[in-house]
Scaffold this active site. Sequence first.
Site, PDB file in Angstrom:
ATOM      1  N   GLU A  49      63.595  61.168  30.718  1.00 55.91           N
ATOM      2  CA  GLU A  49      62.894  61.081  32.001  1.00 55.91           C
ATOM      3  C   GLU A  49      62.578  62.446  32.597  1.00 55.91           C
ATOM      4  OE1 GLU A  49      65.507  58.516  34.188  1.00 55.91           O
ATOM      5  OE2 GLU A  49      64.447  56.711  33.532  1.00 55.91           O
ATOM      6  N   GLU A  94      80.568  56.649  16.113  1.00 57.54           N
ATOM      7  CA  GLU A  94      81.266  57.234  17.259  1.00 57.54           C
ATOM      8  C   GLU A  94      82.595  57.874  16.860  1.00 57.54           C
ATOM      9  OE1 GLU A  94      84.187  54.434  19.682  1.00 57.54           O
ATOM     10  OE2 GLU A  94      82.098  53.898  20.038  1.00 57.54           O
TER      11      GLU A  94
END
Length: 309
Positions: free
Chosen positions: A92, A123
């Site tokens: 963004e 992960e």
Amino acid sequence: MTSTPHRLQAELASLTTEAFRPELSEIDQLPTLDIARLMNGEDAGVPAAVSARLPEIAAAIDAVAARMARGGRLIYAGAGTAGRLGVLDASECPPTFNTDPAQVVGLIAGGPEAMVTSVEGAEDSKELARGDLDALKIGADDTVVGISASGRTPYAIGAVEHARSLGALTIGLACNEHSALAAAAEHGIEVVVGPELITGSTRLKAGTAQKLVLNMLSTITMIRLGKTYGNLMVDVRASNDKLRARSRRIVALATGASDEEIERALTESDGEVKNAVLAVLAGVDGPTAARLLEESGGHLRAALAIAGT
């Protein structure tokens, strides 16, 4: 010796974010409106948890801004929800602040595929984090933010440890106290939101807390870098009709100029809002506005001072 699965189970059981709440054990029997009220009440406590960490957040932001002013990058690294939130915040920044896509980067364990699906074992790999950072050629002016609700995710910790060894600024954002992630980072930020409504679903309060902190990290850093004029997004990238209309409105709010004058300034400035605002307020043409902004490091107030406005 305790086996790895049992050790991990015990470790998770000790985390606040993973705690079981027996008083909610029959939540599935409640009317939908009652569940919604419970969830809303839980969410209402998140801003207070963030507020308790504002000094640490502000110190981290000042450190990030100092490095980005020298050309450094802001890099988020996380797995699962934490990784997705980092990718979201990074994605963004270009339309909001006209940053280069390489200036704010989101890394998620397992790569782009992990945005929509679980990538087996990603992960749990510190080595994967090191490889992802090495591909970016991390330097001393860069900042790496490890994000993990538990504060124990190996990918996030590995990213912070490796970045710190390379001289980069490091930030560890977690939702449990005394986390390994915060301890590994130069700036540890632990926003303790408590146990989740649904046991262990850290996309809820913990995710909301992480989103709020990431909003602060990127937005206030961009304010410090001169990407706004007051609270106006003068570096907005006008890539569609809505943003073009917003650009004209921002110039109007900043200058009070007529529609005709605004259109002329935006045309002369190739649609760059900050340049157009400077052109109108300083009474200069587009090329002069661009030169003044370059001389002032992109800070509109500084450029206005140079122009004697």
